[in-house]
Design an enzyme around this catalytic site. Structure first.
Site, short mmCIF file in Angstrom:
data_model
loop_
_atom_site.label_atom_id
_atom_site.label_comp_id
_atom_site.label_asym_id
_atom_site.label_seq_id
_atom_site.Cartn_x
_atom_site.Cartn_y
_atom_site.Cartn_z
CB VAL A 147 27.40 -62.85 53.02
CG1 VAL A 147 28.20 -63.76 52.10
CG2 VAL A 147 26.75 -63.65 54.14
CG HIS A 148 32.50 -59.13 53.01
ND1 HIS A 148 33.69 -58.72 53.52
CD2 HIS A 148 31.54 -58.60 53.83
CE1 HIS A 148 33.49 -57.97 54.60
NE2 HIS A 148 32.19 -57.89 54.81
CG HIS A 192 29.30 -64.13 57.82
ND1 HIS A 192 29.91 -63.99 59.05
CD2 HIS A 192 29.90 -63.24 56.99
CE1 HIS A 192 30.83 -63.04 58.97
NE2 HIS A 192 30.86 -62.58 57.74
CG ASN A 240 29.55 -58.04 61.89
OD1 ASN A 240 28.99 -57.73 60.83
ND2 ASN A 240 30.80 -58.47 61.92
CG ASP A 297 28.85 -55.72 54.66
OD1 ASP A 297 29.34 -56.46 55.52
OD2 ASP A 297 27.62 -55.67 54.45
CG ASP A 346 29.55 -54.73 58.89
OD1 ASP A 346 29.14 -54.58 60.06
OD2 ASP A 346 29.93 -55.83 58.45
#
Length: 465
Positions: A357-358, A329, A233, A167, A196
């Site tokens: 998940v950040h 999420h 995603n 991410d 991501d």
């Protein structure tokens, strides 16, 4: 609080505190460190990290990834903007004066009102193990030179170090994370990227320019060491509102090629590679995964083909985590967990890395494979045949409870290192970004599930949630 006396209010406050303590005691540790709450701010297009290399038709966004199943191939990719230019890669080993050539192909695509540059992909084959190679792209106009190291031969005691990032995006914090990874003294040799990439879909009409800026941003690292790509995603990029872009993953699949056919995969979104003593399986959270789907059928055969006597470390990459205790999420990975977790336990996967998940979270070795809709036995249990689940996003906010399967979690930015020592032991560490510095905030020694299947847990596990 009308009608509620001060003594009653005090009792409620105490009760809430006691319940919270009980919930937190079920699991491992939630770090007291929390990153700043504001959303990451994208760096402006004028930032030096997005600078276009000088020269007519200069290759840009140069990146490499493994180009075969065994580690003797490399896919070299780059983009030219003015014209297609040459598809040739010239390469040579450090101790040789002989120049060799490989020819690639060029691709373009359109997405709404954006037209890509000329995207080149060239696969170099029959490389020697444990060798430094130089390579040049941009033949005929502006040449640019880079280098990479090939891995050791596949074998059970081949030591190797992986970096792990997920991410990333292109914010100021993204730049800090990448800088910290570059400066880590452990020096990852290959990055396992958890999905991501550019976050171009956050811009109006999925602005393709942000794919170009991201490619130039990460070139400083991915042109010199292979990144193993996982789709996320933000790579889906369906935009039915425009009624024109209905093909998922179009920019991603044009820009980032992977050696999926080498592992008999029919789709580049899931595939596998061997690298040193590791067998790495990449899965797609956003493709069909139900029983008898193409991805499920491929994974069944793939796990059966893994020879743990040669590649003892079995690593799975996916974007959406199967175990996640954050608000963001929450439970999104549950459908895939129900389908894939029994396979992970059966074949004794060592570790599953995820992003999405950040935040950061590491589980103990647990499974929930007994559950089905008829028996109601939904209990997460300690299981030494199960993998450790690790989420490496980029920030986040914790839920108010810490489940029994979680060993450590923290809402901050960072990267990780998975340092394989031999067939039995690997040292894992996660490094947070804090005050401009990188700190080792979490770590554990992994014991291999095939060669050394002893308890490597780091926190006590309760018998139920």
């Amino acid at each position: 609080m009308d009608g509620l006396g001060s003594s009653s209010l005090s009792f409620i406050v105490v009760l809430v505190l006691v319940l919270n303590v009980a919930l937190f005691c079920n699991g491992g540790k939630t770090s007291s460190f929390v990153r700043k709450a504001e959303l990451g701010v994208d760096m402006p297009l004028s930032s030096d990290v997005f600078q276009v290399p000088p020269g007519y038709n200069a290759p840009q966004q140069v990146h490499i990834t493994q180009g075969d199943h065994e580690g003797r191939g490399m896919i070299v990719s780059w983009v030219t903007m003015d014209e297609p230019g040459s598809n040739t890669v010239i390469y040579w080993s450090e101790k040789s004066t002989r120049r060799m050539k490989a020819e690639g192909q060029v691709y373009t695509y359109k997405f709404y009102d954006y037209t890509s540059g000329y995207i080149h992909h060239c696969t170099i084959t029959n490389l020697k193990y444990n060798t430094k190679y130089y390579y040049v792209v941009g033949i005929g106009h502006t040449r640019r030179k880079f280098w990479f190291l090939t891995p050791p031969p596949v074998g059970p005691d081949a030591a190797y170090t992986f970096g792990i990032i997920g991410d990333l995006g292109q914010t100021y914090d993204s730049n800090l994370t990448l800088t910290h990874y570059e400066r880590n003294f452990q020096q990852g040799k290959t990055v396992l990227f958890l999905g991501d990439l550019s976050y171009a879909d956050r811009y109006a009409n999925n602005d393709g320019v942000r794919w170009d800026t991201w490619g130039r941003f990460v070139e400083r690292r991915v042109a010199y060491e292979p990144w193993i790509w996982t789709v996320g995603n933000h790579e889906i990029e369906l935009n039915p509102i425009l009624n024109i872009e209905t093909t998922p993953f179009k920019p991603y699949t044009h820009r980032y090629h992977v050696p999926h056919e080498a592992s008999s995969s029919i789709d580049p979104l899931w595939y596998s590679i061997k690298r040193a003593s590791a067998y790495i399986i990449v899965l797609s959270s956003y493709s069909a995964f139900s029983p008898y789907s193409p991805q499920w059928l491929w994974l069944q055969l793939e796990l059966q083909n893994v020879d743990r006597s040669q590649t003892p470390w079995l690593i799975v990459l996916m974007h959406a985590p199967l175990y996640n205790s954050y608000y963001d999420h929450y439970m999104e990975g549950e459908p895939m967990r129900v389908v894939f977790e029994p396979l992970f336990v059966q074949f004794k996967v060592d570790v599953v890395f995820s992003g999405h998940v950040h935040a950061y979270e590491r589980s103990e070795r647990v499974s929930n494979i007994a559950y089905n809709i008829t028996n109601g036995d939904c209990t997460i249990k300690r299981d030494q045949s199960a993998p450790v689940y690790i989420t490496i996003g980029d920030g986040g906010i914790s839920k108010a409870w810490l489940p029994n399967y979680s060993a450590y979690r923290e809402a901050s930015f960072g990267h990780a290192i998975f340092d394989i020592k031999n067939r039995t032991h690997a040292y894992y560490s996660w490094h947070r970004n804090r005050h401009g510095y990188s700190e080792e905030a979490d770590s554990m020694w992994f014991y291999n599930r095939y060669w050394y299947p002893f308890d490597d847990s780091t926190a006590s596990i309760q018998s139920s949630m």
